[in-house]
Design an enzyme around this catalytic site. Structure first.
Site, PDB file in Angstrom:
ATOM      1  N   GLU A 188       0.810  -1.284  -0.192  1.00 26.12           N
ATOM      2  CA  GLU A 188      -0.195  -0.043   0.074  1.00 26.12           C
ATOM      3  C   GLU A 188       0.862   1.287  -0.013  1.00 26.12           C
ATOM      4  OE1 GLU A 188      -0.981  -2.762   2.194  1.00 26.12           O
ATOM      5  OE2 GLU A 188      -2.332  -3.074   0.318  1.00 26.12           O
ATOM      6  N   VAL A 245       9.686  -6.586   4.362  1.00 29.52           N
ATOM      7  CA  VAL A 245       9.086  -7.635   3.545  1.00 29.52           C
ATOM      8  C   VAL A 245      10.107  -9.193   3.934  1.00 29.52           C
ATOM      9  CG1 VAL A 245       8.460  -8.577   1.336  1.00 29.52           C
ATOM     10  CG2 VAL A 245       8.269  -6.246   1.855  1.00 29.52           C
ATOM     11  N   ILE A 246       9.393 -10.025   4.349  1.00 30.14           N
ATOM     12  CA  ILE A 246      10.148 -11.201   4.838  1.00 30.14           C
ATOM     13  C   ILE A 246       9.689 -12.370   4.054  1.00 30.14           C
ATOM     14  CG2 ILE A 246      10.909 -12.850   6.645  1.00 30.14           C
ATOM     15  CD1 ILE A 246      10.381 -10.490   8.714  1.00 30.14           C
ATOM     16  N   ASP A 261       7.824 -18.497   4.171  1.00 34.02           N
ATOM     17  CA  ASP A 261       7.592 -19.906   2.942  1.00 34.02           C
ATOM     18  C   ASP A 261       7.015 -19.538   1.565  1.00 34.02           C
ATOM     19  OD1 ASP A 261       8.244 -20.994   5.389  1.00 34.02           O
ATOM     20  OD2 ASP A 261       6.312 -21.374   5.978  1.00 34.02           O
ATOM     21  N   THR A 262       6.857 -18.327   1.298  1.00 31.15           N
ATOM     22  CA  THR A 262       6.080 -18.003   0.377  1.00 31.15           C
ATOM     23  C   THR A 262       6.930 -17.130  -0.878  1.00 31.15           C
ATOM     24  OG1 THR A 262       4.265 -16.546  -0.693  1.00 31.15           O
ATOM     25  CG2 THR A 262       4.667 -16.399   1.525  1.00 31.15           C
ATOM     26  N   HIS A 290       5.740 -14.861  -2.512  1.00 32.14           N
ATOM     27  CA  HIS A 290       4.591 -13.742  -2.523  1.00 32.14           C
ATOM     28  C   HIS A 290       5.652 -12.454  -2.200  1.00 32.14           C
ATOM     29  CE1 HIS A 290       0.972 -11.844  -3.031  1.00 32.14           C
ATOM     30  NE2 HIS A 290       0.953 -11.116  -2.298  1.00 32.14           N
ATOM     31  N   ARG A 296      18.885  -5.363  10.896  1.00 30.13           N
ATOM     32  CA  ARG A 296      19.303  -4.036  10.089  1.00 30.13           C
ATOM     33  C   ARG A 296      18.292  -3.034  10.543  1.00 30.13           C
ATOM     34  NH1 ARG A 296      20.432  -8.287   7.463  1.00 30.13           N
ATOM     35  NH2 ARG A 296      21.716  -8.349   5.687  1.00 30.13           N
TER      36      ARG A 296
HETATM   37  N1  RBF Z   1       3.398  -6.829   3.741  1.00 31.70           N
HETATM   38  C1  RBF Z   1       4.564  -6.412   4.138  1.00 31.70           C
HETATM   39  O1  RBF Z   1       5.032  -5.261   4.451  1.00 31.70           O
HETATM   40  N2  RBF Z   1       5.636  -7.372   4.520  1.00 31.70           N
HETATM   41  C2  RBF Z   1       5.611  -8.664   4.204  1.00 31.70           C
HETATM   42  O2  RBF Z   1       6.389  -9.422   4.472  1.00 31.70           O
HETATM   43  C3  RBF Z   1       4.294  -9.219   3.530  1.00 31.70           C
HETATM   44  N3  RBF Z   1       3.988 -10.399   3.306  1.00 31.70           N
HETATM   45  C4  RBF Z   1       2.769 -10.743   2.855  1.00 31.70           C
HETATM   46  C5  RBF Z   1       2.556 -12.259   2.366  1.00 31.70           C
HETATM   47  C6  RBF Z   1       1.431 -12.431   1.946  1.00 31.70           C
HETATM   48  C7  RBF Z   1       1.373 -14.020   1.447  1.00 31.70           C
HETATM   49  C8  RBF Z   1       0.324 -11.611   1.649  1.00 31.70           C
HETATM   50  C9  RBF Z   1      -0.875 -11.972   1.065  1.00 31.70           C
HETATM   51  C10 RBF Z   1       0.512 -10.201   1.930  1.00 31.70           C
HETATM   52  C11 RBF Z   1       1.792  -9.932   2.585  1.00 31.70           C
HETATM   53  N4  RBF Z   1       1.874  -8.496   2.980  1.00 31.70           N
HETATM   54  C12 RBF Z   1       3.193  -8.140   3.445  1.00 31.70           C
HETATM   55  C13 RBF Z   1       0.928  -7.578   2.933  1.00 31.70           C
HETATM   56  C14 RBF Z   1       0.710  -6.686   1.738  1.00 31.70           C
HETATM   57  O3  RBF Z   1       1.819  -5.520   1.758  1.00 31.70           O
HETATM   58  C15 RBF Z   1      -0.535  -5.999   1.590  1.00 31.70           C
HETATM   59  O4  RBF Z   1      -0.928  -5.344   2.796  1.00 31.70           O
HETATM   60  C16 RBF Z   1      -1.575  -6.857   1.415  1.00 31.70           C
HETATM   61  O5  RBF Z   1      -1.591  -7.945   0.229  1.00 31.70           O
HETATM   62  C17 RBF Z   1      -3.054  -6.343   0.992  1.00 31.70           C
HETATM   63  O6  RBF Z   1      -2.962  -5.453  -0.245  1.00 31.70           O
END
Ligand code: RBF
Length: 159
Positions: free
Chosen positions: A60, A83-84, A87-88, A90, A129
């Protein structure tokens, strides 16, 4: 992620700068540590006008950056997220689409948008970090000031 940092800089004439920080709530604890460090570094450099906004996740951040850029005209925007991998796969999609969209907003609006999203393989790496020893927040803050001043320099009207 490299552990190198840019060489230290001393900033002046920063009091008039307005910086917006947008921070994701995903991985809140780590993002909050980045946020604290970023705000601290901006204040230490003399900035007073700092707006903070939160969004659900890193995906977002580009839309919020575009909205705030249009309606608040900051000199720079810093977006913070973690963002970690987990397991995915994504996370790769989120990291790359978000980075591309942020670059697009930045170039289309002539506004520095500092990408402060840590992309790591593990939670531990992200914590490393954003700890007291290495905290990328200061680096993001300094990048924002440097780019805001670069924009001022190159957009000043010639006498
Ligand atoms: N948002 C993050 O800021 N960091 C993440 O590691 C992260 N992992 C996600 C993993 C999955 C499988 C999904 C569906 C969303 C993840 N999101 C993560 C949320 C993403 O940035 C967002 O807020 C949502 O997808 C709603 O648009």
């Amino acid at each position: 992620m490299s552990l190198n940092s840019p060489t230290e800089r001393i900033f002046d004439q920063t009091t008039e700068l307005k910086v917006a920080i947008i921070a994701a709530r995903y991985n809140t604890e780590i993002v909050d540590s980045l946020l604290d460090n970023t705000v601290q570094a901006l204040k230490s450099a003399g900035l007073e006008n700092i707006k903070i906004e939160r969004v659900p996740g890193s995906a977002e951040l580009p839309m919020a950056a575009a909205l705030i850029q249009k309606n608040c005209s900051p000199d720079a925007v810093i977006v913070l997220g973690v963002v970690i991998a987990g397991d995915t796969e994504h996370h790769n999609v989120i990291a790359s689409t978000t980075a591309n969209a942020l670059t697009q907003v930045s170039i289309n609006s002539d506004t520095p948008i500092i990408n402060g999203i840590l992309v790591t393989n593990t939670k531990q790496e992200a914590q490393d970090r954003s700890s007291k020893v290495i905290n990328r927040g200061e680096e993001f803050a300094h990048a924002a000031i440097e780019m805001a001043q670069l924009k001022q320099k190159w957009t000043q009207k010639k006498a």
